[in-house]
Design a protein around this motif. Structure first.
Motif, PDB file in Angstrom:
ATOM      1  N   PRO A  90      -6.455 -58.716 -33.105  1.00  0.00           N
ATOM      2  CA  PRO A  90      -6.698 -57.335 -33.501  1.00  0.00           C
ATOM      3  C   PRO A  90      -8.099 -56.383 -33.277  1.00  0.00           C
ATOM      4  N   TRP A  91      -9.343 -58.054 -33.910  1.00  0.00           N
ATOM      5  CA  TRP A  91     -10.434 -57.760 -33.798  1.00  0.00           C
ATOM      6  C   TRP A  91     -10.930 -56.851 -31.899  1.00  0.00           C
ATOM      7  N   LYS A  92     -10.394 -58.213 -31.558  1.00  0.00           N
ATOM      8  CA  LYS A  92     -11.088 -58.153 -30.238  1.00  0.00           C
ATOM      9  C   LYS A  92      -9.905 -56.536 -29.050  1.00  0.00           C
ATOM     10  N   THR A  93     -10.932 -56.408 -28.258  1.00  0.00           N
ATOM     11  CA  THR A  93      -9.981 -55.619 -27.002  1.00  0.00           C
ATOM     12  C   THR A  93      -9.069 -55.814 -25.880  1.00  0.00           C
ATOM     13  N   ALA A  94      -8.581 -55.692 -25.111  1.00  0.00           N
ATOM     14  CA  ALA A  94      -7.452 -56.157 -24.028  1.00  0.00           C
ATOM     15  C   ALA A  94      -8.326 -57.151 -23.468  1.00  0.00           C
ATOM     16  N   LEU A  95      -9.289 -56.999 -23.307  1.00  0.00           N
ATOM     17  CA  LEU A  95      -9.861 -57.512 -22.060  1.00  0.00           C
ATOM     18  C   LEU A  95     -10.390 -58.762 -23.161  1.00  0.00           C
ATOM     19  N   GLU A  96     -11.325 -58.406 -23.764  1.00  0.00           N
ATOM     20  CA  GLU A  96     -12.196 -59.605 -25.004  1.00  0.00           C
ATOM     21  C   GLU A  96     -10.462 -60.857 -25.217  1.00  0.00           C
ATOM     22  N   ASN A  97      -8.917 -60.793 -25.278  1.00  0.00           N
ATOM     23  CA  ASN A  97      -8.392 -61.154 -25.768  1.00  0.00           C
ATOM     24  C   ASN A  97      -7.912 -61.967 -24.833  1.00  0.00           C
ATOM     25  N   VAL A  98      -7.981 -61.445 -22.929  1.00  0.00           N
ATOM     26  CA  VAL A  98      -7.881 -62.519 -22.325  1.00  0.00           C
ATOM     27  C   VAL A  98      -8.502 -63.330 -22.430  1.00  0.00           C
ATOM     28  N   GLU A  99     -10.005 -63.359 -22.180  1.00  0.00           N
ATOM     29  CA  GLU A  99     -11.363 -63.892 -22.235  1.00  0.00           C
ATOM     30  C   GLU A  99     -11.092 -64.703 -22.800  1.00  0.00           C
ATOM     31  N   PHE A 100     -10.624 -64.529 -24.051  1.00  0.00           N
ATOM     32  CA  PHE A 100     -10.655 -66.389 -25.054  1.00  0.00           C
ATOM     33  C   PHE A 100     -10.790 -67.395 -24.764  1.00  0.00           C
ATOM     34  N   GLY A 101      -9.404 -67.942 -24.003  1.00  0.00           N
ATOM     35  CA  GLY A 101      -9.009 -68.990 -23.996  1.00  0.00           C
ATOM     36  C   GLY A 101     -10.293 -69.551 -22.823  1.00  0.00           C
ATOM     37  N   LEU A 102     -10.317 -68.492 -21.611  1.00  0.00           N
ATOM     38  CA  LEU A 102     -11.997 -69.055 -20.676  1.00  0.00           C
ATOM     39  C   LEU A 102     -12.926 -69.889 -20.978  1.00  0.00           C
ATOM     40  N   LYS A 103     -13.331 -68.912 -22.075  1.00  0.00           N
ATOM     41  CA  LYS A 103     -14.487 -68.856 -22.927  1.00  0.00           C
ATOM     42  C   LYS A 103     -14.770 -70.333 -23.947  1.00  0.00           C
ATOM     43  N   ILE A 104     -13.244 -70.738 -24.439  1.00  0.00           N
ATOM     44  CA  ILE A 104     -13.390 -71.958 -24.882  1.00  0.00           C
ATOM     45  C   ILE A 104     -13.647 -72.695 -23.437  1.00  0.00           C
ATOM     46  N   GLN A 105     -13.424 -72.614 -22.669  1.00  0.00           N
ATOM     47  CA  GLN A 105     -12.956 -73.423 -21.069  1.00  0.00           C
ATOM     48  C   GLN A 105     -14.328 -73.147 -20.546  1.00  0.00           C
ATOM     49  N   LYS A 106     -15.854 -72.761 -20.921  1.00  0.00           N
ATOM     50  CA  LYS A 106     -17.213 -72.745 -21.005  1.00  0.00           C
ATOM     51  C   LYS A 106     -17.307 -72.515 -18.780  1.00  0.00           C
ATOM     52  N   MET A 107     -16.254 -71.161 -18.808  1.00  0.00           N
ATOM     53  CA  MET A 107     -16.521 -70.648 -17.793  1.00  0.00           C
ATOM     54  C   MET A 107     -17.564 -69.587 -17.387  1.00  0.00           C
ATOM     55  N   ASP A 108     -18.589 -69.781 -16.170  1.00  0.00           N
ATOM     56  CA  ASP A 108     -19.127 -68.282 -15.925  1.00  0.00           C
ATOM     57  C   ASP A 108     -18.783 -67.457 -16.399  1.00  0.00           C
ATOM     58  N   PRO A 109     -19.513 -66.091 -17.067  1.00  0.00           N
ATOM     59  CA  PRO A 109     -19.285 -65.061 -17.354  1.00  0.00           C
ATOM     60  C   PRO A 109     -18.940 -63.965 -16.696  1.00  0.00           C
ATOM     61  N   GLU A 110     -19.027 -64.158 -15.140  1.00  0.00           N
ATOM     62  CA  GLU A 110     -18.828 -63.322 -14.426  1.00  0.00           C
ATOM     63  C   GLU A 110     -17.875 -63.840 -13.388  1.00  0.00           C
ATOM     64  N   GLU A 111     -17.045 -64.412 -14.076  1.00  0.00           N
ATOM     65  CA  GLU A 111     -15.731 -65.168 -13.142  1.00  0.00           C
ATOM     66  C   GLU A 111     -14.998 -65.380 -14.210  1.00  0.00           C
ATOM     67  N   ILE A 112     -15.233 -65.217 -15.716  1.00  0.00           N
ATOM     68  CA  ILE A 112     -14.082 -64.813 -16.535  1.00  0.00           C
ATOM     69  C   ILE A 112     -14.040 -63.531 -16.872  1.00  0.00           C
ATOM     70  N   ARG A 113     -14.854 -62.743 -16.813  1.00  0.00           N
ATOM     71  CA  ARG A 113     -14.881 -60.924 -16.580  1.00  0.00           C
ATOM     72  C   ARG A 113     -13.488 -60.655 -15.528  1.00  0.00           C
ATOM     73  N   GLU A 114     -13.991 -61.225 -14.176  1.00  0.00           N
ATOM     74  CA  GLU A 114     -13.148 -61.499 -12.944  1.00  0.00           C
ATOM     75  C   GLU A 114     -12.178 -61.286 -12.882  1.00  0.00           C
ATOM     76  N   ILE A 115     -11.948 -62.967 -13.435  1.00  0.00           N
ATOM     77  CA  ILE A 115     -10.115 -63.567 -13.928  1.00  0.00           C
ATOM     78  C   ILE A 115      -9.574 -62.341 -15.194  1.00  0.00           C
ATOM     79  N   ALA A 116      -9.832 -62.043 -15.968  1.00  0.00           N
ATOM     80  CA  ALA A 116      -9.315 -61.390 -16.441  1.00  0.00           C
ATOM     81  C   ALA A 116      -8.907 -60.166 -16.285  1.00  0.00           C
ATOM     82  N   ASN A 117     -10.089 -59.740 -16.139  1.00  0.00           N
ATOM     83  CA  ASN A 117      -9.971 -57.853 -14.989  1.00  0.00           C
ATOM     84  C   ASN A 117      -8.357 -58.358 -14.199  1.00  0.00           C
TER      85      ASN A 117
END
Length: 252
Positions: A90-117
């Protein structure tokens, strides 16, 4: 990835009664790679318990579950789960919720944002990236949950009555959205539902579980061409006859 279930049994102790419960016994099942399987059965028969064991969220008592030939012992990135209650932060935006699992995988931040969007766009939520769950309808929250699961690119998508908590029209829209995503991405999907109508509309095959302890009672092939829409299937005799046949089997 395909899923093979061999002589599966699940026994647990009911925390309220302290009694031993045999939820599943002698379950054997083979689900093909890139196939959409719906699972139906009487209420409380063990459908969700089975799904959680495939996900690695619940331990197996005896028997085996193999995913791509490998024994399931714990959760893994190859299996994504979409729950009925959205399970968003609940404390994360829609985008941040989608990005969560990708960040655990330690992907490139720009790639994470692109995939989530990209996945928010695919589920029809472009423009809602910065909204928090409390600012979204139930249907929108479930779209976020679906986007989050898909963004991790699991080989198998496990869905536990994901549309049960939304209104009828939203549910139909989400069902059509899921069929479109399946047609475009062709991954293995296991979908648990109480609705026989929903099961037939979505799946390539419908597996009927027996009363508890669950076993595989019968499997029905669904020979309905894709793409599928509710408007096209209204009054379709094959759809209605198959739905009625599966419902009778569940109730027997």
């Amino acid at each position: 990835m395909g899923v093979v279930v061999q002589d599966l049994e699940k026994i647990y102790v009911d925390p309220h009664t302290a009694e031993e419960v045999v939820a599943i016994r002698g379950l054997n099942l083979e689900l093909k790679e890139n196939e959409f399987t719906s699972i139906v059965g009487p209420s409380g028969c063990g459908k969700t318990t089975f799904l959680h064991m495939v996900a690695g969220l619940r331990k197996i008592t005896t028997g085996k579950i193999l995913v791509d030939g490998k024994l399931v012992t714990r959760p893994g990135a190859d299996r994504g789960v979409v729950f009925q209650d959205y399970a968003l932060f609940p404390w994360k935006t829609a985008l941040e919720n989608v990005e969560f699992g990708l960040k655990i995988q330690k992907m490139d931040p720009e790639e994470i944002r692109e995939i989530a969007n990209d996945y928010l766009l695919r589920v029809g939520l472009n423009g809602f990236q910065n909204k928090y769950p409390r600012e979204l309808s139930g249907g929108m929250q479930q779209r976020v949950g679906l986007a989050r699961a898909l963004a991790n690119r699991p080989s198998i998508l496990l869905m536990d009555e994901p549309f049960a908590s939304v209104d009828a029209l939203t549910r139909m829209n989400l069902q059509e959205l899921l069929t479109q995503i399946y047609e475009n991405e062709r991954r293995t999907i296991i979908f648990v539902t109480h609705s026989v109508e929903e099961a037939v509309f979505l799946a390539d095959k419908v597996v009927v579980f027996s009363q508890r302890p669950a076993r595989c009672k019968k499997i029905f092939a669904v020979n309905i061409p894709r793409p599928r829409t509710w408007s096209a299937l209204q009054g379709d005799s094959y759809f209605n006859e198959l739905r009625a046949s599966i419902l009778r089997n569940v109730q027997e």
